[in-house]
Design a protein around this motif. Structure first.
Motif, PDB file in Angstrom:
ATOM      1  N   ASN A  83       0.843  -1.194   0.000  1.00 54.66           N
ATOM      2  CA  ASN A  83       0.000   0.000   0.000  1.00 54.66           C
ATOM      3  C   ASN A  83       0.875   1.239   0.000  1.00 54.66           C
ATOM      4  O   ASN A  83       2.006   1.231   0.520  1.00 54.66           O
ATOM      5  N   ALA A  84       0.361   2.312  -0.586  1.00 54.58           N
ATOM      6  CA  ALA A  84       1.083   3.584  -0.609  1.00 54.58           C
ATOM      7  C   ALA A  84       0.974   4.241   0.756  1.00 54.58           C
ATOM      8  O   ALA A  84      -0.061   4.168   1.428  1.00 54.58           O
ATOM      9  N   CYS A  85       2.064   4.868   1.185  1.00 58.56           N
ATOM     10  CA  CYS A  85       2.098   5.512   2.493  1.00 58.56           C
ATOM     11  C   CYS A  85       1.576   6.941   2.392  1.00 58.56           C
ATOM     12  O   CYS A  85       1.785   7.634   1.383  1.00 58.56           O
ATOM     13  N   LEU A  86       0.921   7.379   3.445  1.00 56.24           N
ATOM     14  CA  LEU A  86       0.496   8.775   3.515  1.00 56.24           C
ATOM     15  C   LEU A  86       1.700   9.695   3.561  1.00 56.24           C
ATOM     16  O   LEU A  86       2.722   9.358   4.178  1.00 56.24           O
ATOM     17  N   PRO A  87       1.647  10.847   2.916  1.00 56.29           N
ATOM     18  CA  PRO A  87       2.817  11.743   2.948  1.00 56.29           C
ATOM     19  C   PRO A  87       3.184  12.182   4.357  1.00 56.29           C
ATOM     20  O   PRO A  87       4.347  12.452   4.644  1.00 56.29           O
TER      21      PRO A  87
END
Length: 458
Positions: free
Chosen positions: A398-402
């Motif tokens: 999953n992509a990480c939150l900035p």
């Protein structure tokens, strides 16, 4: 046996092999020197005999054709047997009596050298340009062998003394060098006793210094693992207590109300029956609704304790239902909604053991829970299950939150730590990593679970 004694015995054995090798080489060299010595004796006696004959001829001695062998041997200075055969003259000899036996030389060496030293050496005697006779020299081989044996004793004694001195020196050096091992053993005992704060003295030898550093790293790792295990144990106890409180709360709030309603309806029906009044349709409807509500509460509670699809339809359908339900909750909870995608292998195992099915299911639950907290909704959560080399592999990405911190987005919370402990206890591996993806970073969880044969039930 100690390491110093072990090394000392090995070095002594190597030294003995070297001693035997040196002794053999020395014996061979002594044989060569014995041959050269006899040849040199023959050359010297030939020269002395020719000089003796020339003097006799110059002095017009009546016995000028026969040398004075006694004088030749006296001039030579060593005992030797000489036989001289002049032309048309009888053989004359000197010093050819058998030598007295000697016991100073070992029999094997005397026999070995005696077979390789010549019995006699012949030299032609020339007076100016004509041949006068033949001189046969029979060396005293016993004397030569005694001389060679004396030299062999000196060399072997020096070699043996050198080996003993080296053994003593090596033993002293090893004893001093291996002194730190007692400290290492004591440190390991302290580690085994649970003391994880160690400070070992700095060692001079590089190997011991690396060993000391390795023990200190091990102590640090054990301290960290002990702290993690204690935290996991505390978390496990807290989770169990929270689950018990939640179950008790659900039982009290949901099932308690249903049971109270059932008691009220059953009491009313009992009173009507005692008064001879028939039960009304309203009473039965209330009874049916209460029973249905109670059954729904029981099913919900059982579903939270253990997914029913795992037992009814298997892991494949349970994972699909888990992802579908998670997507529904995400659409209702956040905008834009976070979405999960599940990829399953084309060929699914016919049967999976209970530990594998439940462990993989819980791992997917934890991966989705972690993604719901820290994943960026602009990218979907990818769950992929595959089979490779007899192992079931799960990959969650999953992509990480900035704004997510490294520790939180990296999945180092107690939830994943507990899952890693559970996977390792079953012989599997769980790894987490952060990887660059597009403009940001992606969190990747990889789990490998060994497939075990399902035991046959009788």
């Amino acid at each position: 046996m100690s390491l110093s004694a072990h090394l000392l015995i090995r070095m002594t054995l190597v030294g003995l092999l070297c001693w035997f090798g040196v002794s053999g080489f020395v014996v061979w060299r002594l044989q060569q020197e014995g041959l050269k010595t006899i040849e040199a004796q023959a050359d010297a006696l030939q020269h002395l005999t020719e000089q003796q004959l020339r003097r006799q001829l110059v002095a017009q001695d009546a016995g000028g054709r026969l040398p004075d062998l006694a004088r030749v041997v006296a001039l030579y200075g060593r005992p030797v047997c000489l036989r001289y055969q002049a032309i048309d003259q009888p053989v004359v000899q000197w010093g050819c009596e058998p030598p007295p036996p000697t016991e100073a030389v070992p029999g094997w060496l005397a026999a070995w050298l005696g077979e390789r030293l010549p019995l006699s050496v012949t030299r032609g005697i020339r007076l100016w340009s004509r041949e006068d006779g033949v001189l046969r020299i029979e060396p005293q081989r016993a004397a030569v062998i005694e001389q060679l044996w004396s030299r062999l004793q000196d060399l072997t004694s020096l070699t043996a003394a050198t080996i003993v001195a080296l053994d003593l020196l090596v033993w002293l050096v090893l004893r001093r060098l291996l002194q730190p091992t007692a400290g290492f053993v004591a440190a390991l005992d302290r580690l085994g006793a649970g003391e994880h704060t160690l400070t070992l003295p700095r060692q001079g030898a590089r190997e011991f210094r690396r060993l000391s550093e390795g023990i200190q790293r091990l102590a640090g790792t054990l301290a960290q693992l002990t702290a993690i295990r204690a935290a996991l144990t505390t978390r496990l106890i807290d989770t169990q207590e929270a689950e018990r409180r939640e179950i008790a709360h659900d039982l009290h709030d949901e099932m308690g109300q249903c049971i109270a309603a059932l008691q009220a309806v059953s009491s009313g029906i009992r009173q009507s029956a005692a008064a001879g009044e028939p039960a009304t349709m309203e009473d039965t409807e209330i009874l049916d609704a209460t029973v249905n509500e109670l059954a729904a509460g029981v099913r919900s509670l059982l579903g939270r304790l253990r997914p029913p699809l795992l037992d009814e339809q298997g892991l494949q359908w349970a994972l699909q239902e888990l992802v579908s339900a998670w997507n529904l909750r995400q659409r209702a909870a956040r905008q834009p909604p976070l979405r999960a995608e599940l990829t399953l292998p084309a060929r699914w195992p016919a049967e999976l053991d209970e530990a594998t099915s439940l462990g993989l299911y819980r791992a997917c639950q934890e991966a989705l829970t972690n993604a719901a907290r820290y994943a960026d909704a602009r990218e979907p959560v990818h769950l992929s299950v595959a089979m490779t080399h007899g192992r079931l592999c799960l990959t969650a990405r999953n992509a990480c939150l900035p704004t997510a911190s490294v520790s939180r987005a990296g999945g180092t919370g107690l939830g994943l730590s507990m899952m890693a402990e559970r996977v390792r206890a079953r012989g599997g591996d769980l790894h987490t990593a952060r990887q660059p993806a597009g403009a940001g970073e992606a969190f990747v969880l990889t789990l490998q679970w060994p497939l075990r044969p399902v035991p046959a039930h009788v």
